[in-house]
Design a protein around this motif. Structure first.
Motif, PDB file in Angstrom:
ATOM      1  N   GLY A  98      37.646  39.379  54.502  1.00 45.94           N
ATOM      2  CA  GLY A  98      38.255  39.233  53.197  1.00 45.94           C
ATOM      3  C   GLY A  98      37.173  39.032  52.152  1.00 45.94           C
ATOM      4  N   ASP A  99      37.593  38.832  50.934  1.00 43.27           N
ATOM      5  CA  ASP A  99      36.630  38.650  49.852  1.00 43.27           C
ATOM      6  C   ASP A  99      36.412  37.169  49.583  1.00 43.27           C
ATOM      7  OD1 ASP A  99      36.405  41.349  49.619  1.00 43.27           O
ATOM      8  OD2 ASP A  99      37.764  41.547  47.899  1.00 43.27           O
ATOM      9  N   TYR A 100      35.167  36.862  49.149  1.00 42.05           N
ATOM     10  CA  TYR A 100      34.765  35.500  48.808  1.00 42.05           C
ATOM     11  C   TYR A 100      34.136  35.527  47.426  1.00 42.05           C
ATOM     12  CZ  TYR A 100      35.440  34.035  53.676  1.00 42.05           C
ATOM     13  OH  TYR A 100      35.971  33.739  54.894  1.00 42.05           O
ATOM     14  N   ARG A 101      34.080  34.305  46.827  1.00 39.91           N
ATOM     15  CA  ARG A 101      33.414  34.136  45.555  1.00 39.91           C
ATOM     16  C   ARG A 101      32.232  33.181  45.719  1.00 39.91           C
ATOM     17  NH1 ARG A 101      35.646  36.342  41.194  1.00 39.91           N
ATOM     18  NH2 ARG A 101      37.859  36.941  41.253  1.00 39.91           N
ATOM     19  N   LEU A 102      31.100  33.591  45.138  1.00 38.13           N
ATOM     20  CA  LEU A 102      29.886  32.769  45.141  1.00 38.13           C
ATOM     21  C   LEU A 102      29.709  32.186  43.739  1.00 38.13           C
ATOM     22  CD1 LEU A 102      27.143  31.754  46.241  1.00 38.13           C
ATOM     23  CD2 LEU A 102      26.181  33.963  45.586  1.00 38.13           C
ATOM     24  N   ARG A 103      29.617  30.833  43.695  1.00 40.88           N
ATOM     25  CA  ARG A 103      29.412  30.135  42.427  1.00 40.88           C
ATOM     26  C   ARG A 103      28.278  29.144  42.586  1.00 40.88           C
ATOM     27  NH1 ARG A 103      31.558  25.381  40.825  1.00 40.88           N
ATOM     28  NH2 ARG A 103      33.104  25.461  42.519  1.00 40.88           N
ATOM     29  N   ILE A 104      27.383  29.112  41.603  1.00 36.97           N
ATOM     30  CA  ILE A 104      26.232  28.213  41.627  1.00 36.97           C
ATOM     31  C   ILE A 104      26.362  27.263  40.445  1.00 36.97           C
ATOM     32  CG2 ILE A 104      23.714  28.065  41.499  1.00 36.97           C
ATOM     33  CD1 ILE A 104      23.582  30.881  42.630  1.00 36.97           C
ATOM     34  N   ASN A 115      30.164  33.139  39.622  1.00 38.13           N
ATOM     35  CA  ASN A 115      31.454  33.299  40.308  1.00 38.13           C
ATOM     36  C   ASN A 115      31.645  34.776  40.722  1.00 38.13           C
ATOM     37  OD1 ASN A 115      33.729  32.080  41.341  1.00 38.13           O
ATOM     38  ND2 ASN A 115      34.978  32.509  39.517  1.00 38.13           N
ATOM     39  N   ILE A 116      30.652  35.336  41.488  1.00 41.68           N
ATOM     40  CA  ILE A 116      30.606  36.744  41.871  1.00 41.68           C
ATOM     41  C   ILE A 116      31.433  36.967  43.135  1.00 41.68           C
ATOM     42  CG2 ILE A 116      29.083  38.623  42.554  1.00 41.68           C
ATOM     43  CD1 ILE A 116      28.899  37.817  39.625  1.00 41.68           C
TER      44      ILE A 116
END
Length: 815
Positions: A98-104, A115-116
């Motif tokens: 599935g898809d995930y979101r990366l946030r720093i 929030n990519i």
């Protein structure tokens, strides 16, 4: 004003952003590509100090695991990858499907490029496109209105639009024609009317059973290799009574008393050459000495010229007057034989024949001068010599009247152009565009492929004449001359077809229909005309476009001469064409002694719909089975039978075709070449064609016949030979070559049946047969004698050629 935030971010010294995420094959190492190629020092220091708690990877939707923890962040920062600044993180486990979101969480990461969205399984093989679907705006609210799909014209469209406006815009109630809303509504209805008409016409003209335009029918018929019959013009002989020796020019008009039919002396426009400088028409000599010559009667008891006779004697010495007229026919002079019975109950006889020879002579008994004539064709019926006369001022005439017109290509050269009043040829680029005449030599000029058209005036009311040439092929009565270089342009059935016109070929073709003014507008004293396809009747010249056929140059002037008067209406009854509209010196009277012949109406639309599919089925231009190859060879009139067989020759399949020519046992080189070309056009790809000389199966037969007691053996034997080989000089019989084809065996039952049918034959007692070189004499007791697929049964029974099969009859019994 819109901005490119990525470009602004790359120029910033305090912020950066995430561009994309690359996942390693182990799916636990994430390489985060940043917007900068080289990070500013302050930004790099902040990112190097990131803690694992500042990095969040969370699932989107129902994906397991929901969160993927980061257990290690890079410090110091890793080296650039492909010249781009990157961050690297190590996760505790791979993510799910599935898809995930990366946030720093960092103040140096731009919130827009944070929030990519990414997938841990991006490196897995998949047939799906990884590109995300573009964001689409929600569709507009549909208008729920009952559409009248039966609206097909202006008034029905106007009514439908008015009903729609009343429901959608209830406050608009003004229906005056001057209202701007009504003007737009009616313009829309008119446009719908045009679209409906075009749609109906395109759908109709694309079907053979519904097309109404002749040019549509012609194009559809060509798709199945069916050529339309354009009819033919009539031909008639004109009997001229002369008062003085002189000539009659080709093109001299002759009509009936009501001037409804028009014929012109000569064999069409071929006798009226169109050239520059102008050439005189052909001239046909007339002489009072040929007005009427009586037949010579040798004996009062012999006053009938029997049917089938080819010789005739006339009174007087007329050899000089009856020599061939090269302008009409160099082979012999055409004359009229006509009887004048004194009683009205005896039918009058008229016959037009060509003389092969005419010689002066003298009756040795009476010393009267005579002329002996030899007719090319035998007399078709008996002629009474007492009332028979010969008329030799016979001239050919063609139905229709010649017309001439001049036109130019392109606009005039200026106000001083002496030919500015000439009509201009219609020109089109592409489907239906007008020509703007770009600068000569410009790219637009070089790229334009112009369709140049000129309609023949009057051809919509009186059809264009078509004539058959000596080979029987029809051609139109049209001559086209370019005045600039005095070159004659030749007609071709189509610019692209069996013979395709090259770019330098001076060819033109003909199209159905006429182009002329459809509508015109005048504004500020200037008239704008729309010249377009206006009617399906008539004929239009079409020139080449520079790719298929030479294109006429801008500024060229052309002269066209054409004949109008096609069809069966030209088959005038005898004694109809009796009027000379313009008097000709030396001519007293004219008349057509026989009816006009050859006039034929063009093929009707219904006939085209019936004949075109049948022609497609009747004559095929493809060869698959051996019978197809044999059928193509048999289409040549010089071939009576043909056989074909396929064999594998070691590299590819080869079709061996064996023709049987008429009245010959060998194939001439010219015939071989023509047959190979015809077969090559239709053969399958990868299959070779070879012509084989015909092989004959020559049989010798010995037949024992029982003759009836009341019949003579000699008469029965003669009748039996006639049944087998036909009568001398007439052919036919059982062993006629046309009765056998390739591979057809010699049937014992069929042979016995023919012999049993001979009067006086009681029965066939026994038969023996041999084939020299194959087997010797033996009893013929099998059902049939087989032959090879490329062999023909041959029994000629010729004493001069005994090796070609012979029959010996043994007669027993009889009187």
């Amino acid at each position: 004003m819109s901005i490119d935030r990525a470009d602004l971010l790359r120029a910033s010294t305090t912020l950066t952003g995430i561009d994309f995420v690359a996942v390693s094959p182990s799916q636990t190492v994430l390489t985060v590509f940043l917007q900068h190629d080289v990070l500013p020092a302050a930004v790099a220091a902040q990112l190097a100090a990131l803690a694992v708690e500042d990095i969040h990877i969370e699932a989107i939707g129902a994906v397991d695991p929901v969160r993927v923890p980061v257990i290690q962040s890079a410090s110091p920062l890793p080296a650039p990858v492909d010249g781009r600044a990157v961050l690297q993180f190590l996760t505790a486990m791979p993510g799910g499907f599935g898809d995930y979101r990366l946030r720093i969480d960092s103040p140096v990461i731009d919130p827009y490029f944070n929030n990519i969205r990414f997938s841990f399984k991006a490196a897995c093989d998949s047939d799906l496109d990884c590109e995300a679907d573009p964001r689409a705006c929600p569709p507009d609210e549909q208008v729920d209105f009952p559409v009248d799909y039966r609206a097909r014209d202006f008034w029905s469209f106007r009514r439908a639009l008015t009903d729609f406006a009343a429901q959608r815009y209830p406050d608009w109630q003004d229906r005056l024609e001057a209202d701007i809303g009504m003007m737009v509504l009616e313009l829309t209805a008119a446009l719908g009317d045009e679209f409906a008409y075009a749609n109906d016409r395109l759908s109709r003209e694309g079907r053979l059973d519904q097309a109404s335009q002749r040019r549509s029918l012609r194009h559809l018929a060509r798709l199945v290799d069916s050529q339309l019959d354009d009819g033919a013009g009539a031909f008639a002989w004109i009997d001229v009574q002369a008062s003085a020796a002189g000539v009659v020019d080709a093109g001299t008009a002759i009509t009936d008393a009501q001037r409804q039919l028009v014929f012109e002396i000569g064999r069409g426009l071929a006798d009226q050459p169109l050239a520059s400088p102008p050439q005189p028409p052909a001239k046909f000599a007339i002489d009072p000495a040929r007005n009427e010559i009586a037949a010579y009667i040798w004996d009062e008891n012999d006053t009938c010229l029997l049917a089938g006779t080819t010789e005739l004697t006339i009174t007087g010495a007329h050899e000089a007057q009856l020599q061939p007229d090269a302008a009409i026919d160099a082979e012999g002079r055409w004359v009229l034989l006509m009887t004048r019975p004194p009683s009205p109950d005896v039918p009058e006889r008229r016959l037009v024949v060509r003389l092969k020879d005419a010689r002066d002579d003298v009756d040795p008994l009476t010393s009267a001068p005579i002329t002996r004539l030899v007719l090319e064709t035998p007399a078709a019926f008996d002629l009474d010599l007492e009332t028979l006369v010969l008329r030799a001022n016979l001239l050919p005439a063609t139905a229709g009247a010649a017309h001439q017109a001049r036109f130019r290509i392109g606009p005039p050269d200026g106000p001083a152009d002496p030919d500015a009043v000439l009509p201009m040829a219609v020109e089109r680029v592409g489907a239906d565009s007008t020509v703007c005449y770009p600068d000569p030599g410009s790219p637009a000029d070089l790229a334009a492929r112009v369709k140049t058209l000129f309609s023949l005036a009057g051809s919509d009311e009186t059809p264009l004449v078509w004539h058959a040439d000596p080979s029987g092929a029809l051609h139109p009565e049209v001559q086209v001359l370019c005045e600039r270089d005095t070159s004659a342009w030749q007609w071709q059935p189509a610019l692209v077809g069996e013979t395709t016109a090259e770019p330098d070929d001076r060819f033109f073709t003909l199209e159905d229909g006429l182009y002329h003014r459809v509508v015109g507008f005048e504004r500020f004293g200037k008239v704008t005309e729309l010249i377009d396809y206006a009617t399906g009747e008539g004929t239009t010249l079409r020139f080449g476009d520079g790719v298929f056929g030479m294109a006429p140059a801008a500024g060229d002037r052309f002269t066209v001469r054409y004949r109008l008067g096609n069809g069966s209406r030209g088959n005038a009854a005898p004694d109809t064409l009796t009027v000379l509209p313009v008097a000709v010196p030396g001519v007293v009277s004219v008349n057509n002694p026989l009816a006009g012949t050859g006039g034929r109406d063009p093929e009707t639309a219904q006939a085209i719909r019936t004949n075109a599919p049948q022609a497609f089925r009747a004559i095929t231009y493809r060869a698959v089975q051996p019978a197809d190859y044999a059928r193509i060879a048999e289409r040549d009139p010089r071939i009576q039978k043909a056989g074909a067989t396929s064999r594998w020759t070691g590299s590819w399949p080869t079709m061996f075709v064996t023709p049987d020519p008429h009245e010959s046992t060998a194939v001439s080189p010219a015939l071989r070449k023509d047959l190979l070309l015809a077969l090559d056009r239709a053969r399958q790809a990868g299959r070779e064609c070879k012509l084989m000389a015909p092989r004959y199966a020559d049989f010798d037969l010995e037949i024992r016949l029982c003759v009836a007691a009341n019949a003579y053996r000699g008469e029965v034997e003669e009748a039996a030979l006639a049944a087998l080989f036909g009568k001398p000089g007439q052919g036919g019989g059982f062993f006629d070559p046309d009765n056998f084809t390739f591979g057809m065996p010699l049937s014992r039952a069929a042979l016995i049946a023919v012999l049993q049918g001979v009067p006086g034959v009681c029965g066939v007692e026994a038969m023996r047969v041999r084939r020299p070189g194959y087997f010797e004499w033996r009893a013929f007791d099998e059902l049939s004698l087989p032959v090879g697929l490329s062999e023909l049964v041959r029994v000629t029974n010729s004493r001069a050629l005994p090796e070609r099969g012979a029959v010996q009859l043994i007669m027993e019994g009889g009187a």
